[in-house]
Write an enzyme that holds these catalytic residues in place. Structure first.
Site, PDB file in Angstrom:
ATOM      1  CB  CYS A   1      -4.496 -14.754   0.269  1.00 50.21           C
ATOM      2  SG  CYS A   1      -3.401 -13.832   1.473  1.00 50.21           S
TER       3      CYS A   1
ATOM      4  CG  HIS B   1      -6.292 -11.420  -5.950  1.00 46.68           C
ATOM      5  ND1 HIS B   1      -5.358 -11.655  -5.168  1.00 46.68           N
ATOM      6  CD2 HIS B   1      -6.079 -11.799  -7.227  1.00 46.68           C
ATOM      7  CE1 HIS B   1      -4.506 -12.480  -5.822  1.00 46.68           C
ATOM      8  NE2 HIS B   1      -4.935 -12.464  -7.082  1.00 46.68           N
TER       9      HIS B   1
END
Ligand code: CIR
Length: 284
Positions: free
Chosen positions: A268, A170
């Site tokens: 996350c 990401h």
């Protein structure tokens, strides 16, 4: 709205036993579930001790990656956008988050917005970085241009810009906000390419200070900054120097080694947000 001031943190109630089967880009050592659980608890404690109320989402063993709630929702202030994760095996994780947020939405004054076009628009929260001036979105294997359009539609008053991410899972595997206007970014080919794209494309580029972090470990440039506190992966030995760049109220190391085995970083594990109304009724 202060972009880095938050009241609440959405987190998973606990690490599912199935985490050991979580998605990963590479072969990895087996996950130690006990250590992963301890790290997750340490992170939740750190959030609580720094003033956040936790909104816990039920874990579901049929979703090995469900502890990574960041990918399921993007919050700015009291508006929360429910994503459509790029990995098919993770799409159903959004249901538990939707359910929990709707339970508390009236009490907290939340404005919950759905990602439309779920057939074609894909976006993971790990690709979304709110700099406080604009939202940067990584185009990756998980996030496509239609997903970015959905995010922009959810936050029409905020500038949204994209960057190509050529390595790592990401955008936020490579870069995060260390403190206001300071972007911590991995000193790697892909990190430098992201920095250069921001410098070329962002109307706010001159407001940013880029701090390049030399590390061979993934996710070391991934820190969580909120309420003037920074939480960071303690395995990064150069972090003391970075703490001189801002007067932080606190700095806390939380180990993420087990999550990193399956491409999980610190950010996350939560979605931080602010409600419209304060409440004392949550179970904390
Ligand atoms: C996945 O591949 O989706 C998970 N194993 C890791 C997700 C990490 N998410 C994040 O850093 N935002």
């Amino acid at each position: 709205m202060e972009p880095f001031t938050h009241e609440y943190a959405l987190v998973c109630r606990r690490v599912p036993a199935s985490l050991v089967d979580g998605l990963s880009m590479d072969e990895h050592e087996p996950i130690d579930l006990t250590k992963a659980t301890q790290s997750h608890e340490a992170y939740k404690t750190c959030l609580r001790e720094n003033g956040l109320k936790l909104i816990e989402v039920d874990f579901d063993d049929s979703y090995p990656d469900c502890v990574f709630v960041e990918d399921l929702a993007v919050a700015v202030g009291n508006r929360i956008f429910l994503t459509n994760p790029g990995a098919e095996s993770r799409r159903g994780e959004v249901d538990a988050v939707r359910h929990r947020l709707h339970e508390v939405s009236a009490e907290l004054g939340l404005d919950i917005v759905e990602c439309g076009n779920r057939g074609e628009a894909f976006i993971d929260g790990g690709d979304v970085c709110n700099t406080g001036r604009e939202i940067l979105v990584g185009l990756t294997t998980r996030t496509n241009a239609k997903g970015v359009d959905e995010l922009q539609a959810a936050f029409p008053d905020i500038a949204v810009a994209t960057c190509k991410v050529s390595a790592g899972l990401h955008l936020k595997s490579l870069m995060t906000m260390l403190c206001p206007d300071t972007i911590l970014i991995e000193d790697s080919e892909s990190g430098r390419a992201v920095r250069d794209e921001i410098l070329t494309k962002s109307p706010f580029a001159e407001n940013y200070r880029f701090v390049l972090m030399a590390t061979t470990q993934p996710c070391h440039a991934n820190v969580v900054y909120f309420n003037d506190v920074v939480v960071y992966p303690p395995a990064y030995i150069g972090f003391d120097e970075l703490l001189k760049l801002h007067t932080f109220k606190g700095a806390h190391g939380v180990d993420t080694e087990e999550f990193a085995k399956i491409d999980g970083c610190l950010t996350c594990l939560s979605v931080l947000f602010s409600g419209k109304r304060k409440t004392e009724k949550l179970n904390n």
